[in-house]
Design a protein around this motif. Structure first.
Motif: not given
Length: 351
Positions: A111-112, A146-148, A169-173
């Protein structure tokens, strides 16, 4: 004359079954603790030079061991303690993220969150030339938070909302974009690359006592928060409306959970680098033993996480002796198949 209705008492079968489940959970937890102790001892014994376990115990318990004592106490003990702390933190963060989003694919790496912390650390090294944990840990906290938030906003857009696959998908991007920016900065500044290259793949190499003592307060606070939220996470798993009906304050639970995830991921990433898949894999292993009850899943994960991370570190020391394979690479080999298996499952939409 009609007899008064009575409330049926619990059957002996139900009581025996509940007692049996409790016994299995307690036995499993005791076994996990025993395995963790064994892994810690092996971590202290294994390296470029193998040291007998008896010498390890003498060095740790009695301060003896001759020349090997310095290797154990000064080099391997801080590395092992940091592995225990970081593994527990990443696993607890995975439990929280999966519970708060009701997403079995949630993980600080997927999830980035780790990528956000890593990018913030790289920026702090690049612009302000920070060179130690104390200086850039606050940037790691900010980057993780911020990333979460960014991943959740991107994954929740549209009519279907924040489904597990959309969040993944959003986390991968987001991770891909931040990874590209990290590569750009490190290629632009060779000095930043030299400081970042081993840390960036996730490693316990070079840990010292100072980093261990600095990271412990943050990880302890995050772990205690995770344990304290276990009951509220059980209510949240039933859905927002049901949780409210049970008296759970879901807004408070989500805020405290986000704070705990930021503390755990930010401190662990700042200390050992962005290690992925520990937070994904460990909660599912814990649920296989305990079931969905977070009052058991969380403590189990706090023990199983260090086993996975330290085990990966030990394997990395052995497969390329006298060189080492970084722990983050080994855990990726373990976690990637688990991630693929979870994605392929039919019931992947919610926990």
């Amino acid at each position: 004359m009609r007899e008064a209705a009575t409330t049926p008492e619990p059957t002996p079968v139900v009581a025996v079954r509940a007692h049996s489940v409790l016994g299995v959970r307690l036995a499993g937890f005791a076994a996990a603790v025993a395995v963790l102790v064994l892994v810690v001892l092996v971590s202290l014994a294994v390296g470029v030079k193998s040291i007998p376990l008896g010498t390890v115990l003498d060095a740790v318990l009695h301060g003896r061991g001759g020349g090997d004592r310095d290797v154990i106490v000064d080099l391997r003990l801080p590395r092992t303690l940091l592995g225990v702390a970081a593994g527990a933190a990443l696993a607890a963060a995975g439990v929280l993220m999966q519970a708060l989003t009701r997403n079995p694919l949630a993980d600080p790496g997927i999830l980035g969150v780790n990528a956000g912390a890593a990018f913030a650390v790289v920026v702090s090294i690049w612009i302000w030339r920070f060179a130690d944990f104390t200086a850039y840990v606050w940037f790691a906290f900010a980057g993780a938070g911020i990333a979460s938030i960014l991943v959740y906003l991107l994954g929740s857009r549209g009519r279907s909302g924040a489904t597990p696959v959309r969040l993944a998908l959003a986390g991968t991007a987001v991770s891909a974009v931040l990874g590209a920016l990290i590569s750009f900065i490190t290629l632009l500044e060779p000095k930043v690359f030299d400081q970042f290259r081993f840390w960036g793949v996730g490693s316990l190499t070079g840990a010292d006592r100072g980093v261990v003592w600095q990271v412990l307060p943050f990880l302890a606070a995050g772990s205690l928060l995770a344990l304290g939220l276990s009951g509220a996470l059980n209510a949240l798993a039933l859905g927002d409306e049901t949780a409210r009906g049970l008296g759970s304050r879901i807004g408070r639970t989500r805020v405290l959970g986000a704070v705990a995830v930021t503390l755990l991921c930010g401190a662990a990433t700042a200390a050992v680098g962005p290690i992925a898949f520990v937070g994904l894999t460990v909660p599912h292993i814990a649920r296989a033993v305990t079931g969905p009850d977070h009052r058991w899943v969380t403590p189990y994960s706090l023990v199983l996480g260090p086993i996975l991370l330290l085990g990966g570190d030990i394997v990395g020391r052995l497969v390329a002796r006298p060189a080492e394979v970084q722990a983050g690479i080994v855990t990726a080999f373990v976690g990637a198949p688990v991630f693929i298996a979870l994605v392929r499952r039919r019931r992947v939409r919610e926990l």
